[in-house]
Scaffold this active site. Structure first.
Site, PDB file in Angstrom:
ATOM      1  N   HIS A  66      -4.089   5.174 -13.992  1.00 20.94           N
ATOM      2  CA  HIS A  66      -3.846   4.083 -13.030  1.00 20.94           C
ATOM      3  C   HIS A  66      -4.411   2.792 -13.611  1.00 20.94           C
ATOM      4  O   HIS A  66      -5.515   2.780 -14.162  1.00 20.94           O
ATOM      5  CB  HIS A  66      -4.542   4.410 -11.705  1.00 20.94           C
ATOM      6  CG  HIS A  66      -4.433   3.325 -10.679  1.00 20.94           C
ATOM      7  ND1 HIS A  66      -5.531   2.643 -10.203  1.00 20.94           N
ATOM      8  CD2 HIS A  66      -3.356   2.791 -10.043  1.00 20.94           C
ATOM      9  CE1 HIS A  66      -5.133   1.763  -9.295  1.00 20.94           C
ATOM     10  NE2 HIS A  66      -3.823   1.832  -9.188  1.00 20.94           N
ATOM     11  N   ASN A  67      -3.635   1.699 -13.495  1.00 22.83           N
ATOM     12  CA  ASN A  67      -4.072   0.407 -14.046  1.00 22.83           C
ATOM     13  C   ASN A  67      -4.664   0.590 -15.445  1.00 22.83           C
ATOM     14  O   ASN A  67      -5.795   0.199 -15.725  1.00 22.83           O
ATOM     15  CB  ASN A  67      -5.100  -0.258 -13.119  1.00 22.83           C
ATOM     16  CG  ASN A  67      -4.480  -0.752 -11.824  1.00 22.83           C
ATOM     17  OD1 ASN A  67      -3.263  -0.743 -11.662  1.00 22.83           O
ATOM     18  ND2 ASN A  67      -5.306  -1.165 -10.887  1.00 22.83           N
ATOM     19  N   ASP A  95       1.198  -3.318 -15.038  1.00 21.14           N
ATOM     20  CA  ASP A  95       1.474  -4.312 -14.006  1.00 21.14           C
ATOM     21  C   ASP A  95       1.855  -5.608 -14.715  1.00 21.14           C
ATOM     22  O   ASP A  95       1.020  -6.230 -15.371  1.00 21.14           O
ATOM     23  CB  ASP A  95       0.237  -4.564 -13.136  1.00 21.14           C
ATOM     24  CG  ASP A  95       0.006  -3.448 -12.147  1.00 21.14           C
ATOM     25  OD1 ASP A  95       0.983  -2.825 -11.735  1.00 21.14           O
ATOM     26  OD2 ASP A  95      -1.162  -3.198 -11.798  1.00 21.14           O
ATOM     27  N   GLU A 147       5.290  -1.669 -13.143  1.00 18.88           N
ATOM     28  CA  GLU A 147       5.147  -2.371 -11.862  1.00 18.88           C
ATOM     29  C   GLU A 147       5.597  -3.806 -12.108  1.00 18.88           C
ATOM     30  O   GLU A 147       4.828  -4.640 -12.581  1.00 18.88           O
ATOM     31  CB  GLU A 147       3.698  -2.310 -11.381  1.00 18.88           C
ATOM     32  CG  GLU A 147       3.180  -0.912 -11.127  1.00 18.88           C
ATOM     33  CD  GLU A 147       3.922  -0.208 -10.003  1.00 18.88           C
ATOM     34  OE1 GLU A 147       4.337  -0.905  -9.052  1.00 18.88           O
ATOM     35  OE2 GLU A 147       4.100   1.018 -10.068  1.00 18.88           O
ATOM     36  N   GLU A 164       0.305   2.975 -16.830  1.00 19.47           N
ATOM     37  CA  GLU A 164       0.813   1.980 -15.883  1.00 19.47           C
ATOM     38  C   GLU A 164       0.708   0.584 -16.473  1.00 19.47           C
ATOM     39  O   GLU A 164      -0.282   0.245 -17.132  1.00 19.47           O
ATOM     40  CB  GLU A 164       0.023   2.048 -14.574  1.00 19.47           C
ATOM     41  CG  GLU A 164       0.573   1.110 -13.506  1.00 19.47           C
ATOM     42  CD  GLU A 164      -0.200   1.195 -12.199  1.00 19.47           C
ATOM     43  OE1 GLU A 164       0.370   0.811 -11.161  1.00 19.47           O
ATOM     44  OE2 GLU A 164      -1.366   1.634 -12.211  1.00 19.47           O
ATOM     45  N   HIS A 195      -4.165  -7.241 -13.284  1.00 17.96           N
ATOM     46  CA  HIS A 195      -4.155  -6.798 -11.893  1.00 17.96           C
ATOM     47  C   HIS A 195      -3.912  -8.018 -11.024  1.00 17.96           C
ATOM     48  O   HIS A 195      -4.811  -8.849 -10.855  1.00 17.96           O
ATOM     49  CB  HIS A 195      -5.491  -6.126 -11.540  1.00 17.96           C
ATOM     50  CG  HIS A 195      -5.403  -5.271 -10.328  1.00 17.96           C
ATOM     51  ND1 HIS A 195      -6.454  -5.082  -9.455  1.00 17.96           N
ATOM     52  CD2 HIS A 195      -4.377  -4.545  -9.812  1.00 17.96           C
ATOM     53  CE1 HIS A 195      -6.077  -4.282  -8.474  1.00 17.96           C
ATOM     54  NE2 HIS A 195      -4.831  -3.951  -8.670  1.00 17.96           N
TER      55      HIS A 195
END
Length: 799
Positions: free
Chosen positions: A305-306, A337, A384, A335, A350
């Site tokens: 995650h992230n 973003d 994302e 991931e 983020h």
């Protein structure tokens, strides 16, 4: 091997120059760059540094802590400083675990090459050591630490101090007795060889000797037949016992005569128990041993995650190093973003926080280099996307140009299968993200385009969806590149408008027939070029299990927050299992975890959730469970789910499991510990009071934990001898965790080390458990000695 290092220290030109020392610039940030004097110590295992050559030096790192050496060109930080320092003069020391990298810049290319070659040579030598060689090297390091005045001898005063450093508080008279016994030269000091005898006396394993004498008829040796009986009856090696006995005697018996006679001495027996063959983790589970030809939705997938973050979610540093570290841990779903960046270049961070920014193209370059170094099974890139139309086009360009052949941009052989591809799709990156159309429509488009090209008909520019003209405003007819896809979305039933690529998901005010231009509310419109790169992993919103079953395809994937997923497990566990048997799902940590903490993944694995995303930069029990679980199957990042979690008609409910097999009983005897590290290495006189906690994770009724009493003032060779019993309802989902802590009656017990593994990978019998640090790195030679027994639950049979 320790002697081989010593030999190289006196003959290798690079190592000789490193022992003289070098002034180099230590670089922490773009603004913190300071000269320091670095020198390889005479033991060949530690590097110290000082401000100047004649200043007091202090330890910097041990060679055993180093994973590899990178060139300056591969350093994210040094590349930012390439206008100040030539990249050829820089290099990076990469450490095991989460320890930050050390970036150094030498004064010349030649000096940089000397250190790079020399360090890599030592790292390779250490990596090739077997258990005994590692132990010999460890003893040598202790001698170096104990010999404070570096005169090659150890006085009794130095030995007493060393005992405290080694985490043991010993009666002074007994310590003096051991010291004098080892002092064969009667010089009142111990030389290196004498110190080895002193160490052996300290590490005498009474519990192992008693075990040996129990199985030996004469107390001096184990005959081949006696050793076979031990392997068969206690170690549960069954039909392999005879062949393994011969193999182990040949491998671990130090006496040549013993090997010829096929007998095992006490030393050989101890060597076997302390070896990889005596380890609790079944060696059969270390390589890829599972069926890797089943569809992706039949596997648990190691997920991050992230991934770009090295610390917390609010102010942490974003770095491509996050991706490298995750991939090293076996991660197969990372991931990204991505947001609009300056100069038309998308950036990764983020969103709406103070985390630093990195370029999307740098992330892709890192993935292109490292994606398949640690596992060649498919890597899922979870995108994302928060970019506007133009920068989405840039995203698509970077994906195709940087990843090249690694990116899977079409279905296999250009056809749609009735199931997802298997992990055997090696060396491929699969993009997970929003999509404007279905895969079926894409294949249909390709077929239509090929037909038109073959016929070379003039109808190439004809509108394939004339019936939708009334729904589109005149200005939107000009969207030649995206018009076709937009019309497909609008042609879907109203109930499916939110399904097809999430195109309209963020536009609650949308009215059919209203303007649909890229420059109006552009964050909600997906660029067709980017959409086309999403093949088998189209993200769709989750409405209900019934809705997913009736409307979604096998390649559709929904994401759940941890709170939502937990709620579904508790309220509709069986439906969740069946959903996860049909299609993939991803679970991510709560947005409230601003410190990047982790939840325990086990509860979600119980329901068959495939991608349970973890904050891999954050240590703790959650990451211990994740690392321990994915240690199996070659560290490939893919673990086959049990059959009852792959059946779309499964009756299994993780909250109320009906055992498909007989329940098991697990007996764990925690016997002893060996060479446990200090909790605080700066407190020389402090000695730990260790205890062991045995934890079992699985379905709710299998979650149990028990712990031993503590042993006062002895981290060197504590003895517990306590036995625990666990009843395990669903062994296929059970995970074992052994945690060693330092007892403290005034506060929480402090963490010393741990080891976690799946039930299905645990060996029975007398086993050593090699402990890992909080960062997941080895604490060699720290271990605990246990006896493990698994058997059917007889009480269940009687009932």
């Amino acid at each position: 091997m320790a002697s081989q290092i010593q030999d190289r220290l006196t003959t290798d030109q690079d190592l000789l120059l490193m022992q003289e020392g070098t002034m180099m610039r230590k670089v922490r940030t773009r603004f913190w760059k300071k000269l320091r004097f670095f020198r390889l110590q005479n033991d060949g295992m530690t590097v110290w540094h000082a401000r100047q050559a004649d200043d007091v030096a202090k330890p910097t790192f041990s060679i055993s802590d180093v994973e590899t050496i990178r060139k300056g060109h591969d350093s994210e930080l040094l590349r930012d400083l390439m206008e100040e320092f030539p990249l050829e003069q820089g290099f990076t020391i990469v450490f095991h675990g989460r320890r930050p990298n050390l970036d150094l810049v030498a004064s010349s290319v030649e000096e940089a090459q000397i250190w790079m070659r020399g360090l890599q040579l030592l790292v390779d030598l250490v990596a090739s050591m077997d258990h005994q060689e590692q132990l010999d090297q460890w003893v040598s390091e202790w001698f170096q630490r104990g010999d404070r005045n570096q005169d090659g001898r150890m006085s009794f005063g130095e030995a007493q101090r060393l005992l405290l450093l080694m985490n043991v508080e010993m009666d002074q008279d007994y310590a003096l007795h051991l010291f004098q016994t080892a002092d064969v030269s009667q010089s009142d000091t111990l030389e290196a060889e004498e110190f080895v005898h002193f160490y052996k006396a300290l590490t005498k394993r009474t519990e192992v000797e008693q075990l040996f004498e129990h199985f030996s008829s004469d107390g001096q040796k184990l005959t081949l037949l006696e050793f076979v009986d031990f392997l068969r009856e206690d170690q549960k090696e069954k039909e392999q016992a005879h062949d393994l006995a011969l193999e182990f005697i040949d491998r671990y018996e130090p006496s040549e005569n013993g090997r010829l006679l096929h007998v095992l001495s006490k030393d050989g027996f101890l060597r076997y128990l302390c070896s990889k063959d005596g380890n609790i983790f079944n060696p059969d589970c270390l390589p890829v041993y599972q069926d890797m030809t089943q569809p992706l939705n039949h596997y648990y997938i190691n997920s991050s995650h992230n991934t770009y973050l090295l610390r917390d979610q609010l102010c942490g540093q974003s770095s491509v190093e996050g991706y490298i570290r995750a991939l090293k841990r076996g991660c197969r779903c990372v991931e990204v973003d991505v947001w609009d960046g300056p100069g038309g270049e998308p950036i990764v961070y983020h969103g709406h926080t103070l985390t630093s920014r990195i370029l999307f193209k740098d992330v892709l370059a890192t993935l292109a280099q490292y994606a398949f170094q640690f596992s060649d099974y498919p890597l899922i890139l979870s995108l994302e996307n928060h970019c506007t139309w133009d920068q989405q086009h840039t995203l698509a360009q970077h994906l195709t140009e940087i990843l090249g052949e690694q990116l899977l941009s079409t279905t296999i052989d250009g056809v749609l299968m009735d199931k997802l591809p298997s992990p055997e799709l090696r060396g491929k990156v699969l993009l997970k993200g929003r999509k404007l159309s279905t895969i079926e429509a894409d294949i249909e488009d390709i077929d239509e385009e090929e037909e038109l090209e073959d016929d070379q008909e003039s109808e190439l520019d004809a509108d394939p969806y004339p019936e939708l003209d009334a729904l589109l405003q005149p200005e939107s007819q000009e969207l030649t590149s995206g018009n076709k896809h937009i019309k497909k979305v609008m042609a879907c039933p109203v109930s499916c408008l939110l399904i097809c690529g999430n195109v309209l998901a963020q536009t609650p005010s949308y009215i059919p027939g209203s303007s649909f231009l890229p420059n109006q509310d552009s964050t909600t419109i997906l660029c067709p070029d980017l959409s086309a790169l999403v093949v088998y992993l189209r993200t769709v919103p989750f409405c209900s299990f019934t809705h997913s079953k009736e409307n979604y395809y096998i390649y559709d994937i929904s994401s759940f927050s941890e709170s939502k997923a937990r709620h579904l497990v508790k309220e509709a566990g069986n439906e969740f299992v069946q959903h996860n048997a049909r299609q993939l799902c991803r679970v991510y940590p709560s947005a409230l975890r601003t410190d990047s903490s982790n939840f325990h993944p086990q509860e979600l694995w119980n329901a068959g959730c495939h991608m349970v995303a973890m904050n891999m930069q954050t240590p703790g029990s959650g990451m211990d469970i994740c690392d321990g679980f994915f240690r199996q199957n070659g560290g490939s990042g893919y673990v086959l789910k049990p059959e009852f979690l792959c059946d779309i008609q499964s009756s299994f409910n993780p909250e109320r499991p009906i055992s498909l097999y007989k329940a098991k009983l697990l007996l764990v005897q925690v016997i002893s510990g060996q060479q446990l590290p200090k909790v605080d290495s700066t407190k020389e006189k402090s000695v730990v009071d260790p205890l062991v906690k045995v934890e079992l994770f699985g379905v709710p009724e299998d979650n149990r934990q028990q712990e031993t009493s503590y042993v006062e003032n002895n981290g060197f060779n504590p003895y517990w001898g306590q036995t625990f019993c666990f009843r395990v309802q669903v062994p296929e989902l059970a995970i074992l965790r052994f945690v060693v802590k330092d007892y403290n009656w005034t506060s929480r017990n402090k963490f010393i080390g741990q080891y976690t593994l799946p039930w299905t990978c645990a060996k029975q019998g007398y086993r050593h458990i090699s402990l890992l640090s909080r960062d997941g790195t080895s604490l060699h030679p720290a271990s605990i000695f246990v006896y493990i027994c698994m058997r059917e639950d007889l009480e269940e049979d009687e009932s």
